[in-house]
Design an enzyme around this catalytic site. Structure first.
Site, PDB file in Angstrom:
ATOM      1  N   ASN A 259      36.152  43.187  38.087  1.00  0.00           N
ATOM      2  CA  ASN A 259      36.799  42.818  36.920  1.00  0.00           C
ATOM      3  C   ASN A 259      36.172  41.808  36.124  1.00  0.00           C
ATOM      4  O   ASN A 259      36.608  41.689  34.833  1.00  0.00           O
ATOM      5  CB  ASN A 259      38.453  42.469  37.486  1.00  0.00           C
TER       6      ASN A 259
ATOM      7  N   ARG B 118      30.125  31.819  39.157  1.00  0.00           N
ATOM      8  CA  ARG B 118      31.155  30.621  39.559  1.00  0.00           C
ATOM      9  C   ARG B 118      30.695  30.535  40.991  1.00  0.00           C
ATOM     10  O   ARG B 118      30.780  29.332  41.325  1.00  0.00           O
ATOM     11  CB  ARG B 118      32.583  31.297  39.616  1.00  0.00           C
TER      12      ARG B 118
ATOM     13  N   GLU C 278      37.998  34.238  47.620  1.00  0.00           N
ATOM     14  CA  GLU C 278      38.985  34.297  46.485  1.00  0.00           C
ATOM     15  C   GLU C 278      39.490  35.559  46.444  1.00  0.00           C
ATOM     16  O   GLU C 278      39.024  36.575  46.082  1.00  0.00           O
ATOM     17  CB  GLU C 278      38.276  34.081  45.110  1.00  0.00           C
TER      18      GLU C 278
ATOM     19  N   CYS D 235      43.093  38.752  38.674  1.00  0.00           N
ATOM     20  CA  CYS D 235      43.838  38.092  39.921  1.00  0.00           C
ATOM     21  C   CYS D 235      44.702  37.410  39.523  1.00  0.00           C
ATOM     22  O   CYS D 235      45.786  36.869  40.209  1.00  0.00           O
ATOM     23  CB  CYS D 235      42.818  37.724  40.839  1.00  0.00           C
TER      24      CYS D 235
ATOM     25  N   GLU E   7      36.926  26.990  43.632  1.00  0.00           N
ATOM     26  CA  GLU E   7      35.478  27.444  42.977  1.00  0.00           C
ATOM     27  C   GLU E   7      35.605  26.533  41.614  1.00  0.00           C
ATOM     28  O   GLU E   7      36.640  26.349  41.207  1.00  0.00           O
ATOM     29  CB  GLU E   7      35.629  28.968  42.741  1.00  0.00           C
TER      30      GLU E   7
HETATM   31  P1  NAP Z   1      37.774  45.012  46.613  1.00  0.00           P
HETATM   32  O1  NAP Z   1      37.928  46.340  46.757  1.00  0.00           O
HETATM   33  O2  NAP Z   1      38.099  44.075  47.651  1.00  0.00           O
HETATM   34  O3  NAP Z   1      36.189  44.739  46.387  1.00  0.00           O
HETATM   35  C1  NAP Z   1      35.597  43.759  46.088  1.00  0.00           C
HETATM   36  C2  NAP Z   1      34.243  43.554  46.501  1.00  0.00           C
HETATM   37  O4  NAP Z   1      34.246  43.784  47.761  1.00  0.00           O
HETATM   38  C3  NAP Z   1      33.305  44.951  45.814  1.00  0.00           C
HETATM   39  O5  NAP Z   1      32.016  44.605  45.785  1.00  0.00           O
HETATM   40  C4  NAP Z   1      33.382  45.896  46.783  1.00  0.00           C
HETATM   41  O6  NAP Z   1      32.264  46.866  46.819  1.00  0.00           O
HETATM   42  C5  NAP Z   1      33.347  45.080  48.050  1.00  0.00           C
HETATM   43  N1  NAP Z   1      33.589  45.453  49.433  1.00  0.00           N
HETATM   44  C6  NAP Z   1      34.923  46.363  49.640  1.00  0.00           C
HETATM   45  N2  NAP Z   1      34.772  46.547  50.951  1.00  0.00           N
HETATM   46  C7  NAP Z   1      33.687  46.023  51.621  1.00  0.00           C
HETATM   47  C8  NAP Z   1      33.292  45.857  53.017  1.00  0.00           C
HETATM   48  N3  NAP Z   1      33.727  46.525  54.063  1.00  0.00           N
HETATM   49  N4  NAP Z   1      32.330  45.290  53.072  1.00  0.00           N
HETATM   50  C9  NAP Z   1      31.873  44.503  52.196  1.00  0.00           C
HETATM   51  N5  NAP Z   1      32.325  44.350  50.921  1.00  0.00           N
HETATM   52  C10 NAP Z   1      33.274  45.311  50.696  1.00  0.00           C
HETATM   53  O7  NAP Z   1      38.574  44.555  45.372  1.00  0.00           O
HETATM   54  P2  NAP Z   1      38.680  45.137  43.801  1.00  0.00           P
HETATM   55  O8  NAP Z   1      39.332  46.105  43.810  1.00  0.00           O
HETATM   56  O9  NAP Z   1      37.208  45.424  43.339  1.00  0.00           O
HETATM   57  O10 NAP Z   1      38.991  43.711  43.235  1.00  0.00           O
HETATM   58  C11 NAP Z   1      40.394  43.381  42.705  1.00  0.00           C
HETATM   59  C12 NAP Z   1      40.749  42.686  43.896  1.00  0.00           C
HETATM   60  O11 NAP Z   1      39.873  41.319  43.615  1.00  0.00           O
HETATM   61  C13 NAP Z   1      42.324  42.273  43.350  1.00  0.00           C
HETATM   62  O12 NAP Z   1      43.075  42.042  44.465  1.00  0.00           O
HETATM   63  C14 NAP Z   1      42.086  40.915  42.768  1.00  0.00           C
HETATM   64  O13 NAP Z   1      43.191  40.009  42.839  1.00  0.00           O
HETATM   65  C15 NAP Z   1      40.844  40.201  43.572  1.00  0.00           C
HETATM   66  N6  NAP Z   1      40.277  39.186  42.693  1.00  0.00           N
HETATM   67  C16 NAP Z   1      40.434  37.823  43.050  1.00  0.00           C
HETATM   68  C17 NAP Z   1      39.917  36.862  42.463  1.00  0.00           C
HETATM   69  C18 NAP Z   1      40.025  35.431  42.911  1.00  0.00           C
HETATM   70  O14 NAP Z   1      39.201  34.721  42.273  1.00  0.00           O
HETATM   71  N7  NAP Z   1      41.008  35.162  43.635  1.00  0.00           N
HETATM   72  C19 NAP Z   1      39.172  37.223  41.259  1.00  0.00           C
HETATM   73  C20 NAP Z   1      39.237  38.246  40.878  1.00  0.00           C
HETATM   74  C21 NAP Z   1      39.642  39.657  41.526  1.00  0.00           C
HETATM   75  P3  NAP Z   1      32.657  48.381  46.084  1.00  0.00           P
HETATM   76  O15 NAP Z   1      32.676  48.196  44.765  1.00  0.00           O
HETATM   77  O16 NAP Z   1      31.525  49.171  46.591  1.00  0.00           O
HETATM   78  O17 NAP Z   1      33.894  48.846  47.000  1.00  0.00           O
END
Ligand code: NAP
Length: 510
Positions: A180, A188, A281, A315, A490
């Site tokens: 995103n 960061r 995060e 997020c 962060e």
């Molecule tokens: P996600 O599915 O958890 O994916 C995030 C990252 O983790 C991607 O690079 C993904 O790779 C990787 N990943 C997934 N499964 C993994 C595993 N088993 N081992 C290692 N890496 C793995 O999250 P998303 O849907 O992309 O992002 C949205 C989420 O991020 C939302 O919940 C949002 O709130 C959160 N977010 C939080 C913040 C914060 O600062 N708190 C900021 C932005 C977003 P792939 O792409 O290959 O699946």
């Protein structure tokens, strides 16, 4: 009360156009920034297979990128570990100069970097430009913080001993980031890591590896030594095994992750075996509370800004709009009018666009499911509610009223352009609803009552509070959550601590 707007109010959001496919070659991006190979040990490295990076506006392929597997990933970790031995002993000022140079190169190439973000993520070009500036600001900020890593000289209880606490880099850091914010979620973390003297291996999301690779090119141009910033792009199919290597390899000392809470828990389990340092995060579910005491126009503007940025895919997006009964009807009516006037759905490359496509079909299905569930339980669709006529993953900005706390959209993060409004009676009730979830990243509220402002700011169970403000992030401020929204902070003066160990030195025999 349900507010039905006359049909003409809904017209502007329908005045859209067919997005057109923009092959990456047609975007006039400097060729050096369009990279399809991984980056390891200062070299561009191919893999035995590739995966397609898709344009979310059309679903068509932008580029085939090297699909790193276990072997290439271990190699990248080794490169980072080798580079760490010399990077850790560079002068803080040298690291500072290199980070600043990297930041300046981002700014010099900001238009091209923004086009890459819009191409792979779909967000409007204006937002992409904003992201590049925001991302570069972390490198700049941490170039300054690199020179302010102080230790302590502590009064000793013994006359013949002296006590010192010094700070040292933790080592190789694994950096796993979401789609995103393809650029800012990397800088960061990486800005802080490199400033502290750590080296990194970055695993970007499958959907958005191009920005991470363009950053590698600029790191090279800035003179950052090979092996300090490595990128291991991989397909979603390979992510679990690559992720396991990155989180269990003994040469890795630290894991910094941004993404969903569910994935964060998997990585925390991986980290446990070798007791690695972690920063998490994770997901949010931000309440945005509008009290009767609020300035209505300010609250509406804050709700639009915090809800619909990046089509609701951040997020810190407000995810539950809690509105007090006295101001409720006027708020819903004004918010609907603002949405219809200000939000324009389309391709990120069209200047009018404020709402790009959602990242993929899974994201659209989640939004649809939440709306269906809410309507089945008695919510009313004030505007939007459906896939957009542009097709693909475009979705109408949606406002739901008569929402109750048993609905799915109030219990889990939406990550899409849906604003559900819950009506409440008292301040206590609003705080109870806001705090009833197991995550706590951001929270917002609107009030002109100073006593209420202090009470509510102190009681919200979140890591970041926006008071009469819908946008809170900056390099200077600590970003992070409480509860299941994560561990650590962060940005800000605190961010660098995530990459530093404190070593106590007892100097005796004096
Ligand atoms: P996600 O599915 O958890 O994916 C995030 C990252 O983790 C991607 O690079 C993904 O790779 C990787 N990943 C997934 N499964 C993994 C595993 N088993 N081992 C290692 N890496 C793995 O999250 P998303 O849907 O992309 O992002 C949205 C989420 O991020 C939302 O919940 C949002 O709130 C959160 N977010 C939080 C913040 C914060 O600062 N708190 C900021 C932005 C977003 P792939 O792409 O290959 O699946």
């Amino acid at each position: 009360m349900h507010v039905l707007l006359p049909a003409r109010h809904l017209l502007p959001s329908l005045l859209c156009y067919k997005p057109h496919y923009r092959p990456i070659s047609s975007l006039s991006i400097a060729p050096a920034l369009v990279r399809s190979e991984g980056h390891s040990g200062g070299r561009w490295v191919p893999a035995t297979s590739t995966f397609p990076v898709l344009d979310p506006s059309s679903g068509r392929e932008l580029l085939s990128v090297s699909d790193f597997g276990v072997q290439e990933t271990r190699e990248a970790v080794r490169s980072a570990h080798t580079a760490f031995q010399s990077w850790r002993v560079t002068l803080a000022k040298e690291r500072s100069v290199l980070l600043r140079k990297w930041s300046e190169l981002m700014m010099q190439n900001k238009e091209d970097l923004a086009k890459l973000i819009t191409a792979e993520n779909g967000k409007p070009l204006k937002e992409s430009l904003g992201e590049v500036v925001y991302a570069a600001s972390f490198l700049e900020w941490f170039s300054e913080e690199a020179r302010r890593v102080y230790g302590d000289f502590i009064p000793s209880p013994a006359k013949n001993k002296r006590i010192l606490a010094v700070k040292q880099p933790v080592g190789v850091a694994t950096i796993i980031t979401p789609w995103n914010f393809p650029s800012a979620m990397i800088t960061r973390k990486v800005g802080a890591a490199l400033a502290a003297g750590c080296t990194v291996v970055v695993k970007p999301a499958e959907d958005t590896p191009l920005s991470a690779l363009a950053l590698a090119e600029l790191a090279d141009q800035a003179g950052i030594p090979g092996g300090v910033y490595n990128v291991t792009p991989c397909s979603r199919q390979k992510t679990p095994t690559v992720g396991e290597v990155l989180c269990t390899d003994p040469l890795v000392a630290k894991i910094s992750f941004t993404g969903s809470t569910a994935t964060g828990k998997v990585l925390l389990k991986h980290a446990a075996d070798t007791v690695k340092r972690v920063s998490m995060e994770l997901g949010g579910h931000a309440p945005l509370i509008v009290f009767d005491s609020a300035n209505l126009d300010q609250a509406v503007a804050g709700a639009v800004a915090s809800k619909f940025r990046n089509s609701g895919q951040t997020c810190v997006c407000s995810n539950r709009l809690l509105v007090q009964k006295g101001i409720h009807d006027a708020f819903v009516q004004k918010l609907a009018a603002a949405m219809n006037k200000e939000l324009f759905v389309g391709s990120g490359f069209d200047e009018r666009t404020t709402q790009g496509p959602l990242i993929n079909e899974r994201a659209v299905e989640k939004v649809e499911k939440q709306i269906q569930d809410a309507v089945a339980r008695g919510a009313r669709v004030v505007c939007g509610g459906k896939r957009h006529s542009l097709g693909g993953t475009f979705f109408q900005p949606t406002l739901l009223s008569d929402v109750t706390t048993d609905m799915m959209c109030t219990q889990e993060e939406t990550f899409g352009p849906v604003a559900p409004v819950i009506k409440f009676d008292s301040e206590e009730e609003a705080i109870a609803i806001a705090n009833s979830v197991n995550v706590g990243l951001a929270g917002y509220f609107f009030s002109q009552d100073p006593a209420q402002i202090w009470r509510v700011a102190e009681q919200l169970e979140v890591g970041m509070v926006g008071v009469n403000e819908g946008i809170v992030s900056s390099a200077e401020a600590p970003f992070g959550g409480v509860k299941q929204s994560g561990i650590g902070r962060e940005g800000s003066k605190y961010g660098i601590d995530e990459y530093l160990e404190i070593k106590y030195i007892c100097y005796g025999g004096l």
